[in-house]
Design an enzyme around this catalytic site. Structure first.
Site, mmCIF file in Angstrom:
data_model
loop_
_atom_site.group_PDB
_atom_site.id
_atom_site.type_symbol
_atom_site.label_atom_id
_atom_site.label_comp_id
_atom_site.label_asym_id
_atom_site.label_seq_id
_atom_site.Cartn_x
_atom_site.Cartn_y
_atom_site.Cartn_z
ATOM 1 N N ARG A 169 7.661 36.004 -7.527
ATOM 2 C CA ARG A 169 7.538 35.699 -8.092
ATOM 3 C C ARG A 169 7.054 34.951 -8.654
ATOM 4 N NH1 ARG A 169 11.802 29.939 -9.182
ATOM 5 N NH2 ARG A 169 10.831 29.246 -7.462
ATOM 6 N N LYS A 212 5.878 32.669 -13.096
ATOM 7 C CA LYS A 212 7.124 32.259 -13.935
ATOM 8 C C LYS A 212 5.694 31.237 -14.580
ATOM 9 C CE LYS A 212 8.580 29.327 -10.661
ATOM 10 N NZ LYS A 212 8.837 27.558 -9.821
ATOM 11 N N ASP A 235 8.281 22.967 -0.127
ATOM 12 C CA ASP A 235 7.561 24.275 -0.786
ATOM 13 C C ASP A 235 6.925 23.990 0.278
ATOM 14 O OD1 ASP A 235 8.353 22.343 -2.898
ATOM 15 O OD2 ASP A 235 6.527 23.630 -4.151
ATOM 16 N N HIS A 238 12.459 30.012 -1.831
ATOM 17 C CA HIS A 238 12.521 30.787 -2.425
ATOM 18 C C HIS A 238 11.480 31.180 -3.366
ATOM 19 C CE1 HIS A 238 14.185 26.703 -4.676
ATOM 20 N NE2 HIS A 238 15.063 26.923 -3.968
ATOM 21 N N ASP A 260 12.605 26.235 -0.316
ATOM 22 C CA ASP A 260 11.936 26.275 -2.141
ATOM 23 C C ASP A 260 11.003 26.858 -1.432
ATOM 24 O OD1 ASP A 260 10.490 25.572 -4.494
ATOM 25 O OD2 ASP A 260 12.026 23.215 -4.299
ATOM 26 N N ASP A 261 9.400 26.997 -2.245
ATOM 27 C CA ASP A 261 7.959 28.066 -2.335
ATOM 28 C C ASP A 261 8.357 28.282 -0.718
ATOM 29 O OD1 ASP A 261 8.779 28.755 -5.312
ATOM 30 O OD2 ASP A 261 8.044 26.964 -5.579
#
Ligand SMILES: *[C@@H]1O[C@H](CO)[C@@H](O)[C@H](O)[C@H]1NC(C)=O
Ligand SMILES: *[C@@H]1O[C@H](CO)[C@@H](O)[C@H](O)[C@H]1NC(C)=O
Ligand SMILES: *[C@@H]1O[C@H](CO)[C@@H](O)[C@H](O)[C@H]1NC(C)=O
Length: 367
Positions: free
Chosen positions: A262, A264, A189, A231, A209-210
């Site tokens: 995104r 979530k 991340d 991501h 990743d993010d």
């Protein structure tokens, strides 16, 4: 009785005093850290220079938390961390804390030797990979101009408050190399934020990743940043009891990534919320899963497909989200909501368009 010469001498002393009080306060001489063991000597200084090149020995962290108010930290050249054998994801190679701190990387590099740890599994594999940079600064602090190379796992974990990160480079491209068909780097991340009053701007993240993951906090701005390989620009996964209020993402690009935009929340989580979120002017290219994804069914092992409403998502404005997903992407827009309200989407142009929106108005732009 005063002689003329002693009166003149008194006048000179007065003049000198006047001069010294009217001049700007002098910067104290720098306390130089040129090896890891110098850190403790410099913690009481308000002017610290981390002078590379040097290698931080194995099993050693640079801990610059608890700096004095207003301390300036300047980094020069490359600081490399030797591979540790005892650290875990609870450890940080570098920590910065204090109020009114100015940290100027001057383009220097912190090298984490991630390539010596990567095994394609990140934090899900053997727990032997430290995170890199813990931010605990407050009170209008500034962190700028540092390059982070090859982080073992997560790069910046941002706590503290009222801090700007500016012109940061995260370069984990070496982690894109495949092993058994999977990228070696995982859970790398860029910026994990659980904090209030954070601005991240003019920065570049190349990772696995993010790019950004906001897990908790308020008043967070993400402006003029470039994300690649990861991501996407994410809020969540939001767990029980966590709240996110006030996020502005403006003028960013996301390329060669799983997702663009995104949000979530974790399946079954309760007692929190996500609200007041704006994404404006976000350019997407070569997105492999979802251009826009908002889902309330997330689980790390794989989403359930059934949304739960214990963490409502409200007042989300998306405007000017444009670009491309790959032809094999799952959906250009995917929304799976049980408790979502106040969504306002406009100027959504993601091609090829292929959407699936559940729990929101079917006339929502992009759906
Ligand atoms: C989001 O945009 C709306 C509409 O432009 C604005 O009223 C609101 O203040 C913005 N909120 C944030 C957190 O940027
Ligand atoms: C598209 O992104 C993937 C990573 O998701 C990458 O492997 C691939 O090389 C990219 N394609 C192009 C044309 O850049
Ligand atoms: C839309 O997504 C839901 C939830 O993942 C899924 O159950 C449904 O089959 C999808 N609809 C279509 C038409 O693909």
């Amino acid at each position: 009785m005063h002689s003329l010469s002693s009166l003149t001498a008194l006048g000179l002393v007065v003049l000198a005093l006047l001069n010294s009080t009217s001049a700007a306060p002098a910067t104290p001489a720098a306390c130089v850290i040129s090896k890891a063991s110098d850190v403790s000597n410099c913690l009481s200084s308000t002017n610290i220079v981390i002078q590379g090149p040097f290698t931080v020995p194995a099993e050693t962290k640079l801990d610059l938390s608890g700096l004095k108010d207003g301390t300036s930290v300047t980094v020069k050249d490359t600081i490399t961390w030797a591979k540790s054998s005892t650290f875990t994801k609870a450890d940080f190679l570098f920590t910065l804390g204090g109020s009114k701190i100015t940290f100027d990387g001057t383009g220097a590099t912190f090298h984490g030797n991630g390539q010596l740890y990567w095994d394609t599994k990140g934090t899900n594999g053997v727990d032997n990979k430290p995170k890199f940079f813990k931010v605990l600064t407050t009170g209008s602090s500034l962190i700028k101009g540092i390059t982070i190379k090859n982080s073992p796992v997560h790069v910046f974990s941002i706590g503290g408050s009222d801090t700007t990160l500016d012109h940061i480079t995260v370069d984990n491209t070496d982690g894109d190399q495949l092993s058994g068909g999977k990228p070696l780097g995982h859970n790398t991340d860029g910026f994990d934020v659980s904090a209030t009053g954070i601005t991240i701007q003019y920065s570049t993240v190349q990772n696995q990743d993010d790019c950004l993951a906001i897990n908790d906090g308020s008043n967070i701005q993400f402006l003029h940043n470039t994300c690649s390989g990861g991501h996407g620009i994410s809020i969540g996964s939001i767990a029980s009891g966590k709240t996110v209020d006030g996020v502005t993402v403006t003028s960013c690009s996301v390329s060669n990534s799983e997702n663009g935009v995104r949000i979530k929340t974790i399946s079954g989580a309760t007692g929190g919320y996500v609200k007041n979120v704006n994404y404006t002017d976000v350019t997407l290219s070569n997105i492999s899963k979802y251009g826009i994804v908002i889902e309330q069914d997330y689980l790390n092992g794989g989403p359930t497909g059934t949304p739960t409403g214990g963490i409502p998502i409200s007042a989300v404005t998306l405007s000017g989200i444009r670009g491309t997903v790959s032809s094999s992407a799952t959906y250009s827009t995917y929304i799976l909501c049980a408790a979502c309200s106040g969504f306002s989407f406009s100027d959504i142009n993601i091609t090829p368009k292929h959407s699936n929106c559940t729990g929101v108005s079917s006339t929502l732009a992009g759906c």
